[in-house]
Design an enzyme around this catalytic site. Structure first.
Site, PDB file in Angstrom:
ATOM      1  N   GLU A  51      24.054  20.507  56.506  1.00 19.55           N
ATOM      2  CA  GLU A  51      23.634  20.582  55.308  1.00 19.55           C
ATOM      3  C   GLU A  51      23.967  19.395  54.353  1.00 19.55           C
ATOM      4  OE1 GLU A  51      21.344  22.743  53.879  1.00 19.55           O
ATOM      5  OE2 GLU A  51      21.047  23.244  55.931  1.00 19.55           O
ATOM      6  N   HIS A  61      20.930  16.793  53.574  1.00 17.06           N
ATOM      7  CA  HIS A  61      20.792  16.792  52.077  1.00 17.06           C
ATOM      8  C   HIS A  61      21.625  16.483  50.936  1.00 17.06           C
ATOM      9  CE1 HIS A  61      17.314  19.456  53.631  1.00 17.06           C
ATOM     10  NE2 HIS A  61      18.314  20.157  54.479  1.00 17.06           N
ATOM     11  N   HIS A  67      21.984  29.008  52.428  1.00 16.07           N
ATOM     12  CA  HIS A  67      21.418  28.071  53.376  1.00 16.07           C
ATOM     13  C   HIS A  67      21.809  26.835  53.032  1.00 16.07           C
ATOM     14  CE1 HIS A  67      17.637  26.504  55.949  1.00 16.07           C
ATOM     15  NE2 HIS A  67      18.778  25.631  56.222  1.00 16.07           N
TER      16      HIS A  67
END
Ligand SMILES: *[C@@H]1O[C@H](CO)[C@@H](O)[C@H](O)[C@H]1NC(C)=O
EC number: 4.6.1.19
Length: 409
Positions: free
Chosen positions: A145, A149, A87
Site C-alpha cells: 500500500e 500508492h 485497505h
C-alpha cells in the site's frame, strides 16, 4: 482547545455541502511525534484549483482525488466482527485515472520497524487489528500500500519534510494519517445505526445501504461487491493542505462501485456473536439494547467526569442545555434549541440542517446512559474547563473517554 473549536466551527459552516471530517492532531499524547507541514488549509481543495499551483508540498497533485478504501472480508474473515478493515488511502488523479509505484527508491521493507522506532507504536498496534492482510501477511500488505500508492503523494515527497527528518518519516506520517481517517469512518457503526447489521439471510438494496451511509456522513461512498455480497467501500475526499496534517473534505463518490442495485448480501464474519441471523432488515431501528425503563421527554446530558452537553452537542462545564428526547429507550431521537442532533463522521452535532440520528439508552446502576450504535462510549480530545468546548465523538478513538447520563429535568 482553540484548534478543536476552530475545526468544529469549520465543520458546522460547511454542513450543507459536506462537513470536513473533524481531522486534527490535537491529541496531546500524540502531538509531539506528528510532523507538521506548515501548510495552510485555506486555499482550494485538491482538484478544485482554477489556476496552476506551484507548491505541491502544500497542494496534492496530480493525485488529488483521495479514496479511503475498506474491506468487509468474510471468506476468510479478517479483523473484528463488528468493524470493516483498512485497505488503503489512494491518491487518484482528478479524472479517476491513477499513477502507481511512483518512487521505487522509497519502497520501504520495514514498515513495522519504522512505525515503532518513530513513535507510532499506537498506530502500529491499531494496524495489526484493523489493517490486516487476508493471508496474514500484514507487513507485505502495508509495504504494498505504501510503495504502490503512498509514494505517489506529492505532499509526502521527502523534500517536503522538515529538515533532519529520519528515513521513512513520510511513510510513518502516511500510516498515522490513514489510521486517523479510518477511525473517523466507522462504516459498520454507520450501517448498524440504521438497523443494517450482517445477516446470513437478509438482502439489501444498494440505495438502502448508501442512504444510510449518506445520512451518517453527508456523502455517498462507492460500494463494491463480490458474488453478490458487499466486500469493499470507498470513501472519497479532496484534500486541503498536506497529507501530513491537512483537512480532508468529504465528497460524493464520482462513480458507482461494482454492486448491483438490489439483492445485496452483507454476511457476518465468522465468529460473530453479537449479530447474525436474527439481525433486522434494512431501515428498521436496531433491536433494543437498553433495559426497559422510561425515557424522560426533557433532559440534561451529563458527562461522567465533569460538565455536560451544550445546545450544539459540544461538551463544556457551562450550564448544560435542555435536550428534547422522543421515542423509547430502545430507539429515540434528540433535539436542542439549535435543531436536531445527529452523528456525522463520528461527531455529535445538533443544529439546523442536521439529520437526526437514532440513539438508545442503557441502564447502568442508577444512571440512564446515552448510547449510539449500541455503545455508551464517547470520546473527546480533551476535558473542558472554563469556557472551552470539546467536540464529542462516538466510540473511543480520542484521548478522553467518558459516558453521558440522561438526567431528567
Ligand atoms: C491545478 O494545479 C495543478 C498543479 O499545479 C495543475 O497541474 C493543474 O493544471 C491546475 N488546474 C487548473 C485548472 O489550473
Amino acid at each position: 482547545m482553540a484548534l478543536n473549536a476552530l475545526l468544529l466551527i469549520a465543520g458546522l459552516g460547511s454542513m450543507t455541502m459536506a462537513s470536513p471530517v473533524g481531522f486534527s492532531y490535537a491529541d496531546p499524547v500524540n502531538l509531539f511525534k506528528r510532523i507538521s507541514s506548515g501548510c495552510s488549509t485555506t486555499g482550494p481543495a485538491s482538484c478544485h484549483n482554477t489556476t496552476h499551483v506551484s507548491d505541491l508540498c502544500c497542494f496534492e497533485s496530480p493525485g488529488g482525488l483521495l479514496l479511503q478504501t475498506q474491506f468487509w472480508d468474510t471468506n476468510p474473515s479478517t479483523g473484528p466482527s463488528d468493524s470493516w478493515t483498512i485497505h488503503g488511502l489512494w491518491p487518484d488523479n482528478c479524472d479517476g485515472t491513477f499513477g502507481q509505484d511512483c518512487d521505487p527508491s522509497r519502497a520501504y521493507t520495514d514498515i513495522a520497524d519504522l512505525l515503532s522506532s518513530q513513535g507510532a507504536s499506537d498506530t502500529l498496534s491499531f494496524m495489526k487489528e484493523f489493517w490486516v492482510d487476508i493471508n496474514g501477511q500484514n507487513e507485505q500488505f502495508w509495504e504494498h500500500e505504501w510503495s504502490k500508492h503512498g509514494t505517489c503523494y506529492s505532499t509526502l515527497e521527502t523534500s517536503c519534510l522538515p529538515s533532519g527528518s529520519p528515513r521513512g518519516a513520510e511513510a510513518v506520517a502516511f500510516f498515522n494519517t490513514v489510521v486517523k481517517l479510518f477511525k473517523s469512518l466507522p462504516t459498520y457503526q454507520f450501517l448498524a445505526d440504521a438497523g443494517i447489521t450482517p445477516s446470513t439471510s437478509k438482502t439489501f438494496s444498494l440505495s438502502t445501504l448508501t442512504d444510510a451511509l449518506k445520512s451518517a456522513t453527508g456523502v455517498t461512498p462507492a460500494l463494491d461487491c463480490s458474488s453478490g455480497a458487499i466486500n469493499q467501500i470507498s470513501w472519497y475526499f479532496n484534500l486541503k493542505g498536506s497529507l501530513l496534517d491537512g483537512e480532508f473534505v468529504p465528497i460524493d463518490a464520482p462513480k458507482k462501485g461494482s454492486c448491483a442495485s438490489s439483492g445485496l448480501k452483507y454476511p457476518p464474519k465468522s465468529g460473530s456473536s453479537s449479530s447474525g441471523p436474527t439481525s433486522t432488515s434494512g431501515g428498521n431501528p436496531p433491536p433494543p439494547t437498553g433495559a426497559p425503563g422510561s425515557l424522560p421527554a426533557k433532559a440534561h446530558l451529563s458527562a461522567s467526569s465533569t460538565g455536560g452537553l451544550l445546545t450544539a452537542g459540544t461538551w463544556s462545564v457551562q450550564t448544560p442545555a435542555t435536550y428534547t428526547l422522543s421515542g423509547s429507550t430502545s430507539s429515540f431521537t434528540m433535539s436542542t434549541s439549535k435543531g436536531s442532533c445527529g452523528v456525522s463522521s463520528g461527531q455529535l452535532i445538533c443544529g439546523s440542517g442536521v439529520s437526526a440520528s437514532t440513539f438508545s439508552a442503557q441502564t447502568s446502576g442508577s444512571n440512564l446512559l446515552l448510547a449510539f450504535g449500541g455503545s455508551t462510549a464517547f470520546t473527546s480530545d480533551g476535558t473542558p474547563s472554563g469556557s472551552t468546548q470539546e467536540t464529542v465523538f462516538t466510540g473511543s478513538g480520542h484521548s478522553v473517554d467518558f459516558t453521558i447520563s440522561i438526567v431528567s429535568t
